[in-house]
Design a protein around this motif. Sequence first.
Motif, PDB file in Angstrom:
ATOM      1  N   UNK A 141       0.865  -1.291   0.154  1.00 10.58           N
ATOM      2  CA  UNK A 141       0.154  -0.163  -0.057  1.00 10.58           C
ATOM      3  C   UNK A 141       1.230   1.877  -0.333  1.00 10.58           C
ATOM      4  N   UNK A 142       1.858   1.464   0.011  1.00  8.54           N
ATOM      5  CA  UNK A 142       3.364   1.945   0.023  1.00  8.54           C
ATOM      6  C   UNK A 142       2.569   3.585   1.429  1.00  8.54           C
ATOM      7  N   UNK A 143       1.986   2.973   2.120  1.00  9.77           N
ATOM      8  CA  UNK A 143       1.689   3.036   3.900  1.00  9.77           C
ATOM      9  C   UNK A 143       1.720   2.660   5.251  1.00  9.77           C
ATOM     10  N   UNK A 144       2.072   3.602   5.490  1.00 10.82           N
ATOM     11  CA  UNK A 144       2.042   3.103   7.666  1.00 10.82           C
ATOM     12  C   UNK A 144       1.325   4.367   8.726  1.00 10.82           C
ATOM     13  N   UNK A 145       1.101   3.368   8.997  1.00  5.30           N
ATOM     14  CA  UNK A 145       0.529   3.945  10.849  1.00  5.30           C
ATOM     15  C   UNK A 145       1.670   3.856  11.790  1.00  5.30           C
ATOM     16  N   UNK A 146       1.725   5.304  12.216  1.00  6.29           N
ATOM     17  CA  UNK A 146       2.581   5.254  13.426  1.00  6.29           C
ATOM     18  C   UNK A 146       2.453   5.980  14.215  1.00  6.29           C
ATOM     19  N   UNK A 147       2.333   5.604  15.594  1.00  5.32           N
ATOM     20  CA  UNK A 147       2.009   6.107  16.846  1.00  5.32           C
ATOM     21  C   UNK A 147       3.023   7.518  17.230  1.00  5.32           C
ATOM     22  N   UNK A 148       2.287   7.824  17.634  1.00  5.17           N
ATOM     23  CA  UNK A 148       2.228   9.821  18.232  1.00  5.17           C
ATOM     24  C   UNK A 148       4.125   9.277  19.189  1.00  5.17           C
ATOM     25  N   UNK A 149       4.234   8.720  19.510  1.00  2.72           N
ATOM     26  CA  UNK A 149       5.460   8.214  20.104  1.00  2.72           C
ATOM     27  C   UNK A 149       6.511   8.154  19.897  1.00  2.72           C
ATOM     28  N   UNK A 150       5.927   7.560  18.640  1.00  2.00           N
ATOM     29  CA  UNK A 150       7.744   6.549  18.176  1.00  2.00           C
ATOM     30  C   UNK A 150       8.344   7.216  17.524  1.00  2.00           C
ATOM     31  N   UNK A 151       9.678   7.286  17.714  1.00  2.00           N
ATOM     32  CA  UNK A 151      10.972   7.974  17.093  1.00  2.00           C
ATOM     33  C   UNK A 151      10.757   8.284  15.204  1.00  2.00           C
ATOM     34  N   UNK A 152      11.808   9.202  15.490  1.00  2.00           N
ATOM     35  CA  UNK A 152      11.599   9.366  13.310  1.00  2.00           C
ATOM     36  C   UNK A 152      12.785   8.343  13.299  1.00  2.00           C
ATOM     37  N   UNK A 153      13.925   8.082  14.172  1.00  2.00           N
ATOM     38  CA  UNK A 153      14.710   6.711  13.855  1.00  2.00           C
ATOM     39  C   UNK A 153      14.077   5.451  13.739  1.00  2.00           C
ATOM     40  N   UNK A 154      13.369   5.212  15.027  1.00  2.00           N
ATOM     41  CA  UNK A 154      13.200   3.869  14.394  1.00  2.00           C
ATOM     42  C   UNK A 154      11.991   3.613  13.431  1.00  2.00           C
TER      43      UNK A 154
END
Length: 529
Positions: A141-154
């Motif tokens: 799908x070329x997409x992702x769900x990312x939660x607010x506390x995830x860091x950019x590096x992760x």
Amino acid sequence: MRGSFSALFSLFSILLISFSSLNSASVQENFLQCVSKQNLPSSPISEAIYTPDNSSFVSVLQSYGRNLRYMTPDTPKPIAIVAALHESHVQATIICSKTLGLELRIRSGGHDYDGLSYVSHVPFILLDMFNYRAIDINVTDESAWVESGASLGEVYYRIAEKSPVHGFPAGICTTLGMGGHLSGGGYGNMMRKYGLSIDNILDAKIVDVEGRILDRKSMGEDLFWAIRGGGAASFCVVLSWKIKLVPVPEIVTVFTVGKTIEEGATNLTVKWQKIADKIDDDLFLRLIVAPVNGSQPGTKTVKTSFIAMFLGESERLLTLMNNSFPELGVQKKDCIEMKWVESIPYWAGFPNGTSIDVLLDKIPKFVSSLKRKSDYVQQPIPKSGLEAIWKAVIESESVGMQWNPYGGKMSQIPSNETAFPHRAGNIFKIQYNVNWKEEGSEISNRYLKSTEKLYEAMTPYVSKNPREAFLNYRDIDIGINSNGTFEEGQVYGKKYFKNNFDRLVNVKTKVDPDNFLKYEQSIPIRKPH
Ligand SMILES: Cc1cc2nc3c(=O)[nH]c(=O)nc-3n(C[C@H](O)[C@H](O)[C@H](O)COP(=O)(O)OP(=O)(O)OC[C@H]3O[C@@H](n4cnc5c(N)ncnc54)[C@H](O)[C@@H]3O)c2cc1C
Ligand SMILES: *[C@@H]1O[C@H](CO)[C@@H](O)[C@H](O)[C@H]1NC(C)=O
Ligand SMILES: *[C@@H]1O[C@H](CO)[C@@H](O)[C@H](O)[C@H]1NC(C)=O
Ligand SMILES: *[C@@H]1O[C@H](CO)[C@@H](O)[C@H](O)[C@H]1NC(C)=O
Ligand SMILES: *[C@@H]1O[C@H](CO)[C@@H](O)[C@H](O)[C@H]1NC(C)=O
Ligand SMILES: *[C@@H]1O[C@H](CO)[C@@H](O)[C@H](O)[C@H]1NC(C)=O
Ligand SMILES: *[C@@H]1O[C@H](CO)[C@@H](O)[C@H](O)[C@H]1NC(C)=O
Ligand SMILES: *[C@@H]1O[C@H](CO)[C@@H](O)[C@H](O)[C@H]1NC(C)=O
Ligand SMILES: *[C@@H]1O[C@H](CO)[C@@H](O)[C@H](O)[C@H]1NC(C)=O
């Protein structure tokens, strides 16, 4: 002018603090009772709450602070920290803070340059999102769900784990939190090719001031527009974002070439301003300006470092440089080819060859006191101007600048497309930066004064009416009118958002009419006439 404002402000805070210490025990008790009533038995909120009598309180508070100026024993502390483990904890925290008339501070990665995500001068609750960090990537799908506390590096690491030819356009520093970074715009070294992070957001899951969980469809396009660049903390708590992945080549190329004034920095900077925003969108060529020791003992000079991120192989980059900027003299031996994910630690300042595992570090190895400011440049600065600037940089002793080129995709996106307004017409954006290790307010004031002085010296060369500023480069000092008065929103609102400010005020008035989500630089509500 500013002195009298801050004196008044501190008197006000002393009154509030002494008031709060009398009552803080009962306020705390009321808050705990309230949230436990809201609680779902399946996910006990008690496991997420730290009060000052909890032995981990200070370490939890400080783990996600990123500026030592706001981490001293005198810094006001929250009544309680809710380190949400479940969306019901966010809902309960909002409802109870609002009911009890407590201010709410929302923190994801804690990088707010002026500590506004974890410090307030009135009694407050800290809603901390660091436990809320799941990342779910769908390459098909070329997409992702990312939660607010995830860091950019992760996020970068997890994308690269799934695909060598996908990335996401966002910031340079790997510990930034998705909550604050994306809602403030999110800019990085693929900006000329793909725009900001907010130009690549498809959906969001939020909790509004009534405690309702909403997505893009149920929140409506006005609010979804506002939280992309307007700073979500004025409107809601973001739980997670749906981001759009972008294509990256299997091999990218980086280089860093530095020149002092004596080695031709001035002419190179004149030329850089002519090409940096117009060159191929695959190239992002940042210019770093820093005061350094001269080659003779006791002398000072300025060093300009040109740092490249190129979405392609070195051969094409060398041709491009040879055609557009041969004066810099970049050679094959300066260029390092690597995977896109390996360019992240390189750009974040880790030594060449550092393992990409550093992207998973949640806490930076080094935290200092710091100050940042920003500016936008719309006319090339002439040689005489650069010479005056170099002088001011040397006089500042320790204040550096990053000059980040615009153009490319940034110029194609209308300035009202998202709440972030700084699009076509900008050659580059400046970040002023100074970090220090020494403690004490006298020393801090010295660094702050030199930063202000350099900022003053830059006035003739930067945007005017308003003198624009970048929300993600939070600067508490831009909220004061030229006559020294403080009028909520009017000054920083125009600087951060230009003509988008009015629409942000409309959205704010609609979604948070009681102005519950309020902080030093929040969007104000429209007062009835
Ligand atoms: C070392 C360093 C490097 C940086 N590099 C870059 C860069 O390359 N590019 C760039 O664009 N910026 C950069 N920044 C600035 C950074 O983008 C902003 O500080 C950003 O706001 C950080 O987000 P955060 O979640 O880590 O911060 P926080 O301090 O947690 O939050 C910042 C703001 O967002 C609000 N907020 C946080 N989480 C939420 C949420 N879940 N819902 C609603 N509101 C929320 C906070 O209340 C606060 O107002 C850098 C900052 C630092 C310290
Ligand atoms: C609060 O402190 C106690 C010990 O003092 C500890 O057992 C408890 O787990 C702490 N709370 C949280 C949320 O960790
Ligand atoms: C990924 O996206 C595709 C296309 O939208 C969809 O069919 C698939 O179910 C998704 N996969 C997961 C694991 O969600
Ligand atoms: C800078 O460029 C000017 C011409 O614009 C030239 O006269 C001068 O020698 C150059 N200076 C250096 C240090 O190369
Ligand atoms: C710069 O020179 C000063 C002395 O003039 C010295 O104390 C300092 O360590 C030097 N800094 C660096 C980075 O070499
Ligand atoms: C650079 O360009 C010049 C002329 O435009 C050409 O003669 C030279 O071969 C080029 N060098 C490289 C390394 O491409
Ligand atoms: C960087 O590291 C690679 C291998 O890890 C090496 O080939 C290259 O020469 C290094 N480049 C620089 C500029 O140090
Ligand atoms: C931006 O402004 C233009 C012209 O006023 C308007 O047509 C367009 O709908 C606006 N875009 C958004 C996203 O509001
Ligand atoms: C200060 O300036 C602002 C606008 O810049 C104006 O609205 C305000 O009335 C002024 N206040 C005083 C006391 O002059």
